[in-house]
Design a protein around this motif. Sequence first.
Motif, PDB file in Angstrom:
ATOM      1  N   ALA A   1       0.911  -1.345   0.057  1.00 46.04           N
ATOM      2  CA  ALA A   1       0.185   0.414   0.104  1.00 46.04           C
ATOM      3  C   ALA A   1       1.140   1.289  -0.136  1.00 46.04           C
ATOM      4  N   GLN A   2      -0.123   1.972  -0.681  1.00 44.01           N
ATOM      5  CA  GLN A   2       0.907   3.071  -0.814  1.00 44.01           C
ATOM      6  C   GLN A   2       0.336   4.870   0.547  1.00 44.01           C
ATOM      7  N   SER A   3       1.229   5.621   0.933  1.00 45.00           N
ATOM      8  CA  SER A   3       0.672   6.198   1.612  1.00 45.00           C
ATOM      9  C   SER A   3       1.591   7.775   0.949  1.00 45.00           C
ATOM     10  N   VAL A   4       0.432   8.753   1.157  1.00 44.06           N
ATOM     11  CA  VAL A   4       1.339  10.577   0.504  1.00 44.06           C
ATOM     12  C   VAL A   4       0.803  11.667   1.536  1.00 44.06           C
ATOM     13  N   THR A   5       2.413  12.226   1.992  1.00 45.72           N
ATOM     14  CA  THR A   5       1.693  12.893   3.338  1.00 45.72           C
ATOM     15  C   THR A   5       1.608  14.690   2.769  1.00 45.72           C
ATOM     16  N   GLN A   6       0.682  15.073   2.478  1.00 39.71           N
ATOM     17  CA  GLN A   6       1.262  16.982   2.069  1.00 39.71           C
ATOM     18  C   GLN A   6       1.487  17.528   3.573  1.00 39.71           C
ATOM     19  N   LEU A   7       3.126  18.081   3.620  1.00 41.45           N
ATOM     20  CA  LEU A   7       2.924  18.593   5.185  1.00 41.45           C
ATOM     21  C   LEU A   7       2.543  19.329   5.358  1.00 41.45           C
ATOM     22  N   GLU A  20       6.659  26.475  -2.436  1.00 44.45           N
ATOM     23  CA  GLU A  20       7.639  25.012  -2.509  1.00 44.45           C
ATOM     24  C   GLU A  20       6.275  24.063  -1.693  1.00 44.45           C
ATOM     25  N   LEU A  21       5.895  23.650  -1.846  1.00 35.44           N
ATOM     26  CA  LEU A  21       4.955  22.419  -1.599  1.00 35.44           C
ATOM     27  C   LEU A  21       5.420  21.645  -1.374  1.00 35.44           C
ATOM     28  N   ARG A  22       5.868  20.948  -0.131  1.00 33.59           N
ATOM     29  CA  ARG A  22       6.219  19.944   0.304  1.00 33.59           C
ATOM     30  C   ARG A  22       5.620  18.123  -0.255  1.00 33.59           C
ATOM     31  N   CYS A  23       5.796  17.611   0.119  1.00 34.44           N
ATOM     32  CA  CYS A  23       5.429  15.539  -0.685  1.00 34.44           C
ATOM     33  C   CYS A  23       5.915  14.801  -0.305  1.00 34.44           C
ATOM     34  N   ASN A  24       5.725  13.730   0.206  1.00 23.99           N
ATOM     35  CA  ASN A  24       6.597  12.965   1.107  1.00 23.99           C
ATOM     36  C   ASN A  24       5.707  12.280   1.187  1.00 23.99           C
ATOM     37  N   TYR A  25       5.798  10.573  -0.134  1.00 22.77           N
ATOM     38  CA  TYR A  25       5.648   8.810   0.247  1.00 22.77           C
ATOM     39  C   TYR A  25       6.081   8.237   1.163  1.00 22.77           C
ATOM     40  N   SER A  26       5.261   7.139   1.038  1.00 19.97           N
ATOM     41  CA  SER A  26       5.530   5.638   1.655  1.00 19.97           C
ATOM     42  C   SER A  26       4.961   4.322   0.766  1.00 19.97           C
ATOM     43  N   SER A  27       5.962   3.911   0.322  1.00 19.58           N
ATOM     44  CA  SER A  27       5.402   2.560   0.011  1.00 19.58           C
ATOM     45  C   SER A  27       6.744   1.665  -0.139  1.00 19.58           C
ATOM     46  N   VAL A  93       0.617   9.559  -6.026  1.00 20.10           N
ATOM     47  CA  VAL A  93       1.251   8.409  -6.314  1.00 20.10           C
ATOM     48  C   VAL A  93       0.422   7.146  -6.942  1.00 20.10           C
ATOM     49  N   SER A  94       1.119   6.415  -7.587  1.00 18.84           N
ATOM     50  CA  SER A  94       0.331   5.176  -8.589  1.00 18.84           C
ATOM     51  C   SER A  94       1.776   3.928  -8.464  1.00 18.84           C
ATOM     52  N   PRO A  95       1.510   2.684  -8.017  1.00 23.26           N
ATOM     53  CA  PRO A  95       2.534   1.889  -8.060  1.00 23.26           C
ATOM     54  C   PRO A  95       2.954   1.606  -9.166  1.00 23.26           C
ATOM     55  N   VAL A  96       3.897   1.238 -10.182  1.00 20.73           N
ATOM     56  CA  VAL A  96       4.692   0.521 -11.110  1.00 20.73           C
ATOM     57  C   VAL A  96       3.967  -0.259 -11.552  1.00 20.73           C
ATOM     58  N   GLY A  97       3.830  -0.396 -12.541  1.00 17.50           N
ATOM     59  CA  GLY A  97       2.942  -1.816 -13.245  1.00 17.50           C
ATOM     60  C   GLY A  97       1.857  -1.938 -12.930  1.00 17.50           C
ATOM     61  N   ALA A  98       0.890  -1.262 -11.880  1.00 12.56           N
ATOM     62  CA  ALA A  98      -0.163  -1.504 -12.133  1.00 12.56           C
ATOM     63  C   ALA A  98      -1.403  -1.930 -12.374  1.00 12.56           C
ATOM     64  N   ALA A  99      -1.782  -1.977 -13.303  1.00 15.50           N
ATOM     65  CA  ALA A  99      -2.850  -2.187 -14.061  1.00 15.50           C
ATOM     66  C   ALA A  99      -4.161  -1.058 -13.519  1.00 15.50           C
ATOM     67  N   GLY A 100      -4.516  -0.299 -14.320  1.00 17.28           N
ATOM     68  CA  GLY A 100      -5.926   0.335 -14.052  1.00 17.28           C
ATOM     69  C   GLY A 100      -5.066   1.705 -13.317  1.00 17.28           C
ATOM     70  N   ASN A 101      -3.675   1.795 -12.910  1.00 21.08           N
ATOM     71  CA  ASN A 101      -3.112   3.234 -12.410  1.00 21.08           C
ATOM     72  C   ASN A 101      -3.769   3.725 -11.594  1.00 21.08           C
ATOM     73  N   LYS A 102      -3.667   2.988  -9.938  1.00 12.14           N
ATOM     74  CA  LYS A 102      -4.447   3.579  -9.357  1.00 12.14           C
ATOM     75  C   LYS A 102      -4.064   4.678  -8.108  1.00 12.14           C
ATOM     76  N   LEU A 103      -4.181   5.653  -8.533  1.00 14.48           N
ATOM     77  CA  LEU A 103      -3.409   6.979  -7.326  1.00 14.48           C
ATOM     78  C   LEU A 103      -4.172   6.942  -6.681  1.00 14.48           C
ATOM     79  N   THR A 104      -2.609   6.770  -5.080  1.00 15.33           N
ATOM     80  CA  THR A 104      -3.027   7.725  -3.874  1.00 15.33           C
ATOM     81  C   THR A 104      -2.449   9.031  -3.810  1.00 15.33           C
ATOM     82  N   PHE A 105      -3.350  10.065  -3.281  1.00 18.61           N
ATOM     83  CA  PHE A 105      -3.534  11.218  -3.219  1.00 18.61           C
ATOM     84  C   PHE A 105      -3.531  11.391  -1.555  1.00 18.61           C
ATOM     85  N   GLY A 106      -2.583  12.730  -1.622  1.00 20.35           N
ATOM     86  CA  GLY A 106      -2.108  13.372  -0.929  1.00 20.35           C
ATOM     87  C   GLY A 106      -3.080  14.277   0.118  1.00 20.35           C
ATOM     88  N   GLY A 107      -3.330  14.384   1.333  1.00 23.42           N
ATOM     89  CA  GLY A 107      -4.370  15.444   1.678  1.00 23.42           C
ATOM     90  C   GLY A 107      -4.994  16.969   0.653  1.00 23.42           C
TER      91      GLY A 107
END
Lengths: 115, 121
Positions: A1-7, A20-27, A93-107
């Motif tokens: 699973a992925q998560s995205v944090t916009q600080l 500057e808009l900050r974005c960090n992700y976890s995957s 973010v979307s996981p590389v190679g994922a069918a359908g390009n599922k996006l996970t958004f930050g807040g």
Amino acid sequence: AQSVTQLDSQVPVFEEAPVELRCNYSSSVSVYLFWYVQYPNQGLQLLLKYLSGSTLVKGINGFEAEFNKSQTSFHLRKPSVHISDTAEYFCAVSPVGAAGNKLTFGGGTRVLVKP
Amino acid sequence: DAMVIQNPRYQVTQFGKPVTLSCSQTLNHNVMYWYQQKSSQAPKLLFHYYDKDFNNEADTPDNFQSRRPNTSFCFLDIRSPGLGDAAMYLCATSRPPSRGLAGGPRTDTQYFGPGTRLTVL
């Protein structure tokens, strides 16, 4: 699973100043990274995306972002903002190679450009 | 211009009264998505179609259904809207993941419609 944090949930900035808009992700897998902009009562518009290659990505409307794999960040920058840049910005973010390009958004980060 | 169209832009319904939101696209994309975006929150994927294959997110309530009669159209049906279903509903489309030249990364940017803002009275 992925998560995205916009600080920053809100960023006030004066016209012609840089922003500057900050974005960090976890995957657990490699991801593609995106920045979208949403103007009031409208859908999302793609600003830029990182798929591979150069870590500095240039997008529309003078925006650019830099991918930093070691820091798992994808910060968005613009050297000089206009009033028309007032909007909400979403990192995704979307996981590389994922069918359908599922996006996970930050807040989202709401940018308010002041004259 | 090729685009993603959502109708209506604003929809008002009564608590418990079924409502259908419409999305159409002229991009000829195989994949269509429905997102729910509540006020001041990020869009949340409800489900997507890959051609006729329906893919439901695990946490999407049963109250939300979808139909895709052909490539161009996709509908979101809310069977019994509650007050908590008031939100902006966004439709998006993309090509399926496919490798670029020389086996490069899969490119599958999503293109969004303008959204339908649903109010539940």
